[in-house]
Design a protein around this motif. Structure first.
Motif, PDB file in Angstrom:
ATOM      1  N   GLU A   1      57.089  -5.129  44.862  1.00 33.93           N
ATOM      2  CA  GLU A   1      58.521  -4.534  44.015  1.00 33.93           C
ATOM      3  C   GLU A   1      59.528  -5.391  43.845  1.00 33.93           C
ATOM      4  N   VAL A   2      59.855  -5.979  44.953  1.00 33.28           N
ATOM      5  CA  VAL A   2      61.112  -6.932  45.384  1.00 33.28           C
ATOM      6  C   VAL A   2      60.701  -8.200  44.551  1.00 33.28           C
ATOM      7  N   LEU A   3      59.524  -8.677  44.318  1.00 29.84           N
ATOM      8  CA  LEU A   3      59.204 -10.163  43.846  1.00 29.84           C
ATOM      9  C   LEU A   3      59.349  -9.755  42.405  1.00 29.84           C
ATOM     10  N   ILE A   4      58.667  -8.707  41.998  1.00 25.11           N
ATOM     11  CA  ILE A   4      58.576  -8.477  40.414  1.00 25.11           C
ATOM     12  C   ILE A   4      59.933  -8.182  39.860  1.00 25.11           C
ATOM     13  N   ASP A   5      60.665  -7.422  40.517  1.00 25.23           N
ATOM     14  CA  ASP A   5      62.041  -7.202  40.062  1.00 25.23           C
ATOM     15  C   ASP A   5      62.970  -8.328  40.494  1.00 25.23           C
ATOM     16  N   GLN A   6      63.068  -9.396  39.631  1.00 27.04           N
ATOM     17  CA  GLN A   6      63.656 -10.531  40.016  1.00 27.04           C
ATOM     18  C   GLN A   6      65.273 -10.425  40.208  1.00 27.04           C
ATOM     19  N   ASN A   7      65.660  -9.510  39.656  1.00 21.68           N
ATOM     20  CA  ASN A   7      67.306  -9.037  39.608  1.00 21.68           C
ATOM     21  C   ASN A   7      67.533  -8.622  41.067  1.00 21.68           C
ATOM     22  N   GLU A   8      66.619  -7.570  41.604  1.00 19.24           N
ATOM     23  CA  GLU A   8      66.971  -7.144  42.720  1.00 19.24           C
ATOM     24  C   GLU A   8      66.627  -8.222  43.775  1.00 19.24           C
ATOM     25  N   PHE A   9      65.480  -9.210  43.455  1.00 14.23           N
ATOM     26  CA  PHE A   9      65.321 -10.109  44.508  1.00 14.23           C
ATOM     27  C   PHE A   9      66.491 -11.093  44.806  1.00 14.23           C
ATOM     28  N   LYS A  10      67.388 -11.428  43.580  1.00  9.79           N
ATOM     29  CA  LYS A  10      68.346 -12.255  43.667  1.00  9.79           C
ATOM     30  C   LYS A  10      69.422 -11.386  44.057  1.00  9.79           C
ATOM     31  N   ARG A  11      69.548 -10.006  43.880  1.00  8.47           N
ATOM     32  CA  ARG A  11      70.832  -9.391  44.601  1.00  8.47           C
ATOM     33  C   ARG A  11      70.824  -9.378  45.943  1.00  8.47           C
ATOM     34  N   VAL A  12      69.774  -9.084  46.335  1.00  8.02           N
ATOM     35  CA  VAL A  12      69.478  -9.178  47.797  1.00  8.02           C
ATOM     36  C   VAL A  12      69.956 -10.399  48.511  1.00  8.02           C
ATOM     37  N   LEU A  13      69.505 -11.636  48.015  1.00 11.69           N
ATOM     38  CA  LEU A  13      69.695 -12.954  48.519  1.00 11.69           C
ATOM     39  C   LEU A  13      71.261 -13.242  48.194  1.00 11.69           C
ATOM     40  N   ALA A  14      71.659 -13.002  47.049  1.00 17.88           N
ATOM     41  CA  ALA A  14      73.228 -13.482  46.606  1.00 17.88           C
ATOM     42  C   ALA A  14      74.164 -12.604  47.037  1.00 17.88           C
ATOM     43  N   PHE A  15      73.703 -11.356  47.487  1.00 17.25           N
ATOM     44  CA  PHE A  15      74.907 -10.212  48.021  1.00 17.25           C
ATOM     45  C   PHE A  15      75.706  -9.983  46.939  1.00 17.25           C
ATOM     46  N   LEU A  16      75.029  -9.942  45.615  1.00 17.78           N
ATOM     47  CA  LEU A  16      75.605  -9.226  44.510  1.00 17.78           C
ATOM     48  C   LEU A  16      75.634  -7.781  44.189  1.00 17.78           C
ATOM     49  N   LYS A  17      76.733  -7.161  43.854  1.00 16.90           N
ATOM     50  CA  LYS A  17      76.397  -5.619  43.672  1.00 16.90           C
ATOM     51  C   LYS A  17      75.921  -5.190  42.291  1.00 16.90           C
ATOM     52  N   LYS A  18      75.282  -4.180  42.564  1.00 17.91           N
ATOM     53  CA  LYS A  18      74.399  -3.934  41.148  1.00 17.91           C
ATOM     54  C   LYS A  18      75.316  -3.525  40.110  1.00 17.91           C
TER      55      LYS A  18
END
Length: 553
Positions: free
Chosen positions: A536-553
Motif C-alpha cells: 500500500e505504502v509503495l504503490i501510493d507514492q504520495n503517501e510514501f513521500k509524505r511519510v519520509l518528507a514529513f509533509l502534511k496531507k
C-alpha cells in the motif's frame, strides 16, 4: 646487640616504607588490588573445596558455573565461551561450520530433524522433517540434549558420519559425508508483483551484504522498481555487514553507526565506503519485536536518512556492541564494550543493565527519560526503546485452539503423515488447503488430545478465585454456573470458527515438507498483513513521500 637493634630498626623502617608504598599503591589502584585479592580468594576457595568437600567435585564445571553467574550480573550478551563451545560460536558469527546441514530440535520429548537445508548432506541423503534421531555414529542419542547431538553431527568437512532415524514405523540408516556448511543470509527473494521485489534477510553473518546485493541485482534485472526488505526475526550479527547493507541504498561517505565505550580503542565511526547500488528505489523495511542489533542498525540508519519507510512493530532494542576477547586455554569471552549510535544521534538500547531494582532485575528505559532526535527531513524519532515503525501493524494473536494444536505438535505430526502419503503438492505460491483437505485433518484429530482454556474461560476462573477470596462466591454461584455453561468451549465449533487461521498454520507446515525454508517464506507473501501494508505504502507514492518528507496531507 647494637647491630641487632640497628638491623631491627632498618627492618622496621623498610617495613614502614613498604607499607606506605603499598598504601599509596592501594589508594591509586584500589580497584586492581580488590580484583587481585578476590581472584586469590576465589582460587583458594576452589582449591580448598577440591581438597575438603565431602564428595568429589569437578573444578572445571564449578568454575564455569561461577563465571557464568558472575556474567549474569552484567547483561545477557556478555558470555563466557569455553574451548568446547568455540565451534558453535564460530558458526553463529560466520554462518559456517562442518556438518550435515540440518536444524535439529526436540518436539514433545523427541529429538528430531526440524529442517534439513536444501542442497546439503542431510537433505541430499534423504533425511526429512520429523525424522526421530536414534543414533549418531555409535552413540544412542534418544536421551541426549540437542546441543550434544549437534556436536556429534558436526565435524571436519569430508568426514563420514552415520545417522539412524525412525520414520513412522520404519528405521532408516544413512551414511553422510560432512560438508562445509555456509547458510545464506537471504533464504528467499522474489517478486511480490510485477514491479515489487522482496528480499528476506534472516541474519548478518559473513557475506550478508553480498547476499542482499546479489538478490537485488537479480530482481532489478527482472524489472522491479520498488523493494521490500524484510528483517523481521533477524537477530543481528556482524556490524560491518550491516554497514554494507545500508551502503547499498545511500551514498558513499555517509555515517551509518558510531560506537562509544569506556576505552578509546572501541570508539569508532562507520561510514559507507562505496557507491550505492540504488539510492533512489522506493524502499520499505519490515521490522518486528525480534529484529535486533545489526537489523536495527540497518532499519534505524535508513529511517534516519529518510531513505526507507519502516512497517511493522517496534524492534527489540539492542544497542550494545560486543567484542570477543581471547582468554587462556583457547577459551574466549564475548564482552559488551560499547553502545552504538545511529546517524540521528540516538541509541536504541531499551534496557539499562547498569541499574537494577530491588529484585536484581534490569528495567526498561522509562518514557520520561527517552530523548527526541530528528531525521534528515526533520521527523521526530526517540531513543531508548528500539526502532519504532513509521507504519505500525498490530501483532497477530491466535485463538487458543490454534495455539494448542501447534504447541502439542499435532499440526507438525499431521504434516509428517501427509508427506508420507503424498509425493507432491502445488508450488508454494499456489498451494492451498482445500475444505476437503481440512476435513481430513479434522477427522485425523478425532482421537487426539488437544484440550485448552479459552480467554473467557480463564477470565471466569479468575473471577471465581477472587469471589471466593472476598466471600462473594455463594451470592454469585448461580450466575457463574450459568455463564460457564454458555461460554464452555466446543472444540468442534472452534474448528469451524477458527478454520482460516488453522488452515494457514497447516499450509505452512505442509509446504515446509516439500519446499523447506524457502517455500515457507514464498508462501507467506500472499497472506501477510505487513507485506500488504508495505505494498500500500509503495504503490501510493504520495503517501510514501509524505511519510519520509514529513509533509502534511
Amino acid at each position: 646487640m647494637k647491630n641487632r637493634h640497628k638491623n631491627k630498626l632498618i627492618i622496621t623502617i623498610v617495613a614502614l616504607l613498604v607499607a606506605v608504598s603499598l598504601f599509596s599503591f592501594i589508594n591509586r589502584n584500589d580497584k586492581l588490588f580488590s580484583l587481585a585479592k578476590n581472584l586469590d580468594i576465589f582460587a583458594s576457595l576452589v582449591r580448598e573445596l577440591d581438597s575438603y568437600y565431602v564428595d568429589e567435585i569437578d573444578p572445571e564445571h564449578l568454575v564455569t558455573v561461577g563465571i557464568n553467574a558472575m556474567l549474569e550480573e552484567l547483561d545477557p550478551y556478555t558470555e563466557y565461551i569455553p574451548e568446547e563451545n568455540s565451534d558453535d560460536f564460530r558458526m553463529m558469527t560466520t554462518g559456517e561450520y562442518g556438518g550435515v546441514g540440518a536444524l535439529i530440535g526436540n518436539r514433545t520429548g523427541v529429538n528430531m530433524i526440524l529442517m534439513p537445508y536444501r542442497g546439503f548432506p542431510a537433505q541430499a541423503g534423504g533425511l526429512r522433517i520429523g525424522d526421530e534421531l536414534l543414533k549418531v555414529d555409535t552413540v544412542n542419542v534418544t536421551d541426549k540434549s540437542t546441543a550434544d547431538i549437534s556436536r556429534l553431527l558436526k565435524g571436519p568437512a569430508n568426514t563420514e558420519v552415520f545417522v539412524q532415524v525412525k520414520r513412522g514405523e520404519d528405521t532408516i540408516s544413512v551414511d553422510l559425508t560432512r560438508r562445509k556448511i555456509v547458510i545464506s543470509n537471504v533464504p528467499y527473494y522474489g517478486k511480490i508483483d510485477e514491479e515489487t521485489g522482496y528480499i528476506k534477510l534472516s541474519d548478518f553473518t559473513t557475506n550478508a551484504a553480498a547476499d542482499v546485493r546479489k538478490a537485488l541485482v537479480d530482481l532489478k534485472s527482472q524489472g522491479i522498481n520498488r523493494l521490500v526488505l524484510d528483517v523481521r526475526d533477524n537477530p543481528g550479527g556482524i556490524l560491518k555487514e550491516a554497514v554494507e547493507v545500508v551502503n547499498l541504498f545511500i551514498p558513499k561517505g555517509k555515517e551509518v553507526v558510531s560506537t562509544i565505550g569506556k576505552l578509546e580503542s572501541v570508539n569508532a565511526t562507520y561510514k559507507t565506503t562505496k557507491s550505492p547500488l540504488d539510492k533512489d528505489i522506493p524502499l520499505v523495511i519490515l521490522i518486528n519485536e525480534r529484529s535486533a542489533s545489526a537489523a536495527e542498525i540497518v532499519a534505524g540508519a535508513l529511517q534516519d536518512y529518510d531513505r526507507a519507510v519502516l512497517v511493522g512493530r517496534k524492534t527489540f532494542g539492542k544497542g550494545l556492541v560486543q567484542t570477543t576477547i581471547p582468554l587462556s586455554y583457547n577459551s574466549q569471552v564475548k564482552v559488551t564494550t560499547a553502545k552504538y549510535y545511529i546517524p540521528s544521534g540516538r541509541c536504541i538500547q531499551a534496557i539499562d543493565y547498569s541499574k537494577k531494582d530491588e529484585n536484581g532485575d534490569s528495567k526498561s528505559v522509562p518514557d520520561s527519560l527517552r530523548n527526541e532526535f530528528k531525521t534528515k527531513n526533520g521527523r521526530i524519532v526517540k531513543d531508548g526503546a528500539g526502532i519504532e515503525p513509521d507504519k505500525k501493524i498490530e501483532s497477530k494473536t491466535y485463538a487458543p485452539i490454534t495455539f494448542s494444536l501447534v504447541a502439542r505438535s499435532l499440526i507438525f505430526d499431521y504434516g509428517n503423515e501427509f508427506f508420507r502419503k503424498n509425493e507432491t503438492i502445488g508450488s508454494p505460491s499456489e498451494f492451498k488447503i482445500t475444505d476437503e483437505m481440512y476435513q481430513e485433518f479434522v477427522a485425523w484429530l478425532e482421537d487426539k488430545e488437544y484440550d485448552y482454556t479459552t480467554y473467557v474461560e480463564k477470565a471466569l476462573e479468575d473471577l471465581v478465585k477472587y469471589a471466593e477470596k472476598e466471600k462473594y462466591f455463594e451470592e454469585i454461584q448461580p450466575t457463574i454456573k450459568d455463564l460457564k455453561k454458555k461460554v464452555s468451549h466446543n472444540k468442534e465449533q472452534d474448528l469451524i470458527t477458527y478454520k482460516d487461521e488453522i488452515k494457514s498454520a497447516l499450509k505452512e507446515e505442509l509446504i515446509s515438507r516439500y519446499y523447506y525454508q524457502e517455500g515457507v517464506v514464498e508462501a507467506s507473501l500472499n497472506d501477510d498483513e505487513d507485506i500488504e501494508k508495505a505494498l500500500e505504502v509503495l504503490i501510493d507514492q504520495n503517501e510514501f513521500k509524505r511519510v519520509l518528507a514529513f509533509l502534511k496531507k
